[in-house]
Design an enzyme around this catalytic site. Structure first.
Site: not given
Ligand code: 3PG
Length: 221
Positions: A50, A54, A138
């Site tokens: 993942e 960002r 999640k």
């Protein structure tokens, strides 16, 4: 080098979650780290990666990993909008992870036929995601939002939902989460410590990946 089993052409969220006990949450600040970092994780037996959206270089880093590390299965993390899904799929993302849930990303990921693990922290969010056909979620931020006790409480009303708790997880506490019947894998950033990435200590990252890949995970229905 660890040999990993072949994967189906079209991945489900469960395929992504079952591949290894841990999905590493990766933040790439420098483009030149992308490929060696991905290779180091794959060498340790962790290939569902993942890469979070960002940093300014995130998409380009994802493109490099998709092109140059074919053994890795690239995922886009921190997706918050349909345009994030589209931009990351365009550079090769094969699954998505988001910090929260909106119907828009649920519907878009389905029409793109790419699995989404959306972040939830309340019963209402679980119900909304389930209403849109998502049953693998999640739990974020796991420790801050109730940790083990919350997952145990959810196992009653949400028996058919499977979770990937993320946020505050580590090699030390991951096993007790993985022992829960409603947890398939966990997520965490501990496999890619910033100091190891900055110093190019790929051997250490491979070792962290090996340790994560070897966490005992009881078989689940
Ligand atoms: C995140 O999105 O930053 C993840 O939850 C990672 O959390 P961690 O750094 O506590 O593993």
């Amino acid at each position: 080098m660890v040999t990993l089993a072949p994967l189906p052409q079209t991945l489900s969220a469960l395929d992504v979650m079952r591949d290894a006990p841990v999905i590493p949450v990766i933040v790439i600040h420098q483009l030149e780290h992308a490929v060696p970092l991905a290779r180091a994780l794959v060498a340790g037996g962790i290939r569902m990666l993942e890469v979070t959206l960002r940093t300014p270089v995130a998409l380009e880093a994802m493109r490099l990993i998709a092109n140059e590390v074919p053994e890795a299965v690239l995922g886009a993390g921190t997706v918050r909008s349909v345009s994030d899904l589209e931009a990351s799929a365009k550079v090769g993302a094969r699954f998505f992870v988001s910090p929260g849930y909106t119907k828009a990303i649920g519907v878009a990921s389905k029409s793109m036929q790419l699995p989404l693990l959306p972040g939830v922290a309340t019963g209402s969010e679980i119900m909304q995601a389930q209403e849109d056909g998502l049953t693998e979620l999640k739990f974020f931020p796991a420790m801050q939002a109730g940790g083990l006790a919350m997952l145990k409480a959810w196992s009653g009303p949400f028996t058919d939902i499977r979770f990937c708790p993320t946020g505050g997880l580590s090699l030390a506490n991951a096993p007790e989460f993985l022992a829960l019947s409603n947890v398939v894998c966990v997520g965490g950033s501990w496999l890619t410590p910033q100091d190891a990435v900055d110093s190019g200590d790929w051997t250490r990252i491979t070792q962290l990946a090996k340790d994560a890949a070897n966490i005992n995970r009881p078989a689940k229905a």
